[in-house]
Design a protein around this motif. Structure first.
Motif, mmCIF file in Angstrom:
data_model
loop_
_atom_site.group_PDB
_atom_site.id
_atom_site.type_symbol
_atom_site.label_atom_id
_atom_site.label_comp_id
_atom_site.label_asym_id
_atom_site.label_seq_id
_atom_site.Cartn_x
_atom_site.Cartn_y
_atom_site.Cartn_z
ATOM 1 N N UNK A 1 0.838 -1.199 0.000
ATOM 2 C CA UNK A 1 0.000 0.000 0.000
ATOM 3 C C UNK A 1 0.874 1.251 0.000
ATOM 4 N N UNK A 2 0.554 2.204 -0.844
ATOM 5 C CA UNK A 2 1.293 3.452 -0.921
ATOM 6 C C UNK A 2 0.357 4.587 -0.525
ATOM 7 N N UNK A 3 0.693 5.288 0.528
ATOM 8 C CA UNK A 3 -0.106 6.435 0.938
ATOM 9 C C UNK A 3 0.502 7.692 0.352
ATOM 10 N N UNK A 4 -0.345 8.493 -0.288
ATOM 11 C CA UNK A 4 0.101 9.728 -0.915
ATOM 12 C C UNK A 4 -0.598 10.911 -0.258
ATOM 13 N N UNK A 5 0.182 11.900 0.141
ATOM 14 C CA UNK A 5 -0.367 13.080 0.798
ATOM 15 C C UNK A 5 -0.029 14.301 -0.041
ATOM 16 N N UNK A 6 -1.059 14.945 -0.552
ATOM 17 C CA UNK A 6 -0.881 16.089 -1.431
ATOM 18 C C UNK A 6 -0.999 17.397 -0.670
ATOM 19 N N UNK A 7 -0.356 18.422 -1.222
ATOM 20 C CA UNK A 7 -0.551 19.778 -0.733
ATOM 21 C C UNK A 7 -0.307 20.743 -1.884
ATOM 22 N N UNK A 8 -0.728 21.972 -1.677
ATOM 23 C CA UNK A 8 -0.579 22.978 -2.724
ATOM 24 C C UNK A 8 -1.896 23.198 -3.431
ATOM 25 N N UNK A 9 -1.829 23.793 -4.586
ATOM 26 C CA UNK A 9 -3.027 24.131 -5.330
ATOM 27 C C UNK A 9 -3.567 25.476 -4.893
ATOM 28 N N UNK A 10 -4.734 25.816 -5.421
ATOM 29 C CA UNK A 10 -5.357 27.084 -5.086
ATOM 30 C C UNK A 10 -5.792 27.821 -6.334
ATOM 31 N N UNK A 11 -5.950 29.136 -6.190
ATOM 32 C CA UNK A 11 -6.421 29.963 -7.300
ATOM 33 C C UNK A 11 -5.359 30.967 -7.692
ATOM 34 N N UNK A 12 -5.254 31.215 -8.986
ATOM 35 C CA UNK A 12 -4.249 32.139 -9.489
ATOM 36 C C UNK A 12 -4.753 32.739 -10.793
ATOM 37 N N UNK A 13 -4.246 33.891 -11.133
ATOM 38 C CA UNK A 13 -4.598 34.491 -12.421
ATOM 39 C C UNK A 13 -3.743 33.887 -13.531
ATOM 40 N N UNK A 14 -4.260 33.967 -14.734
ATOM 41 C CA UNK A 14 -3.528 33.460 -15.890
ATOM 42 C C UNK A 14 -2.136 34.081 -15.954
ATOM 43 N N UNK A 15 -1.155 33.240 -16.254
ATOM 44 C CA UNK A 15 0.223 33.679 -16.272
ATOM 45 C C UNK A 15 0.958 33.464 -14.960
ATOM 46 N N UNK A 16 0.208 33.147 -13.922
ATOM 47 C CA UNK A 16 0.794 32.936 -12.610
ATOM 48 C C UNK A 16 1.357 31.542 -12.434
ATOM 49 N N UNK A 17 1.814 31.274 -11.200
ATOM 50 C CA UNK A 17 2.463 30.008 -10.884
ATOM 51 C C UNK A 17 1.882 29.406 -9.614
ATOM 52 N N UNK A 18 1.932 28.096 -9.554
ATOM 53 C CA UNK A 18 1.576 27.341 -8.355
ATOM 54 C C UNK A 18 2.500 26.141 -8.257
ATOM 55 N N UNK A 19 2.628 25.613 -7.050
ATOM 56 C CA UNK A 19 3.412 24.403 -6.863
ATOM 57 C C UNK A 19 2.609 23.387 -6.066
ATOM 58 N N UNK A 20 2.590 22.170 -6.578
ATOM 59 C CA UNK A 20 1.964 21.057 -5.886
ATOM 60 C C UNK A 20 3.044 20.161 -5.293
ATOM 61 N N UNK A 21 2.720 19.559 -4.161
ATOM 62 C CA UNK A 21 3.622 18.618 -3.514
ATOM 63 C C UNK A 21 2.888 17.314 -3.260
ATOM 64 N N UNK A 22 3.642 16.220 -3.269
ATOM 65 C CA UNK A 22 3.063 14.912 -2.977
ATOM 66 C C UNK A 22 4.108 14.082 -2.256
ATOM 67 N N UNK A 23 3.786 13.693 -1.031
ATOM 68 C CA UNK A 23 4.694 12.899 -0.227
ATOM 69 C C UNK A 23 4.228 11.451 -0.177
ATOM 70 N N UNK A 24 5.192 10.540 -0.250
ATOM 71 C CA UNK A 24 4.889 9.111 -0.174
ATOM 72 C C UNK A 24 5.591 8.497 1.025
ATOM 73 N N UNK A 25 5.145 7.335 1.416
ATOM 74 C CA UNK A 25 5.786 6.633 2.522
ATOM 75 C C UNK A 25 7.194 6.229 2.123
ATOM 76 N N UNK A 26 8.093 6.261 3.101
ATOM 77 C CA UNK A 26 9.509 6.068 2.820
ATOM 78 C C UNK A 26 9.814 4.694 2.228
ATOM 79 N N UNK A 27 9.108 3.684 2.702
ATOM 80 C CA UNK A 27 9.477 2.340 2.281
ATOM 81 C C UNK A 27 9.136 2.034 0.838
#
Length: 125
Positions: A1-27
């Motif tokens: 089983x792989x657990x994935x935890x996301x963060x980031x996202x949101x709202x932005x105007x065209x031309x802008x930037x965002x960053x998403x993150x995703x962490x997985x279990x070490x093993x």
């Protein structure tokens, strides 16, 4: 089983930037392909970008090539999706995903085995 935890996202105007993150279990992190899919309202889910953790090989959808960058942090067991020059058509729910291979990012009929909870990205004019 792989657990994935996301963060980031949101709202932005065209031309802008965002960053998403995703962490997985070490093993399991070091042995998988991780990345993102997205689904816009009324559209099918589509692959966005993936990275094979063991050798850092990356895969990008044509629609995001040159604007999005996927990267990995092997200390934090986390992958990142840096999204620049965002367009309204990038608006979607973005899902982190993982699989033993990167085939789901290349062959659209294949689904990754593991999914995160999803995060909304909204790009306005």
């Amino acid at each position: 089983q792989v657990e994935l935890v996301e963060s980031g996202g949101g709202s932005v105007q065209a031309g802008g930037s965002l960053r998403l993150s995703c962490a997985a279990s070490a093993k399991t992190y070091s042995r998988v392909c991780m990345g993102w899919f997205r689904q816009a309202p009324g559209k099918e889910r589509e692959p966005v970008a993936g990275i094979y953790i063991p050798d850092s090989m990356t895969y990008y959808a044509d629609a995001v090539t040159g604007r999005f960058t996927i990267s990995q942090d092997n200390v934090k067991n986390t992958v990142y999706l840096q999204m620049n020059s965002l367009k309204p058509e990038d608006t979607a729910v973005y899902y982190c995903a993982a699989d033993s291979t990167c085939r789901p990012w290349v062959v659209r009929r294949d689904d990754p085995a593991y999914w995160g909870q999803g995060t909304q990205v909204t790009v306005s004019l």
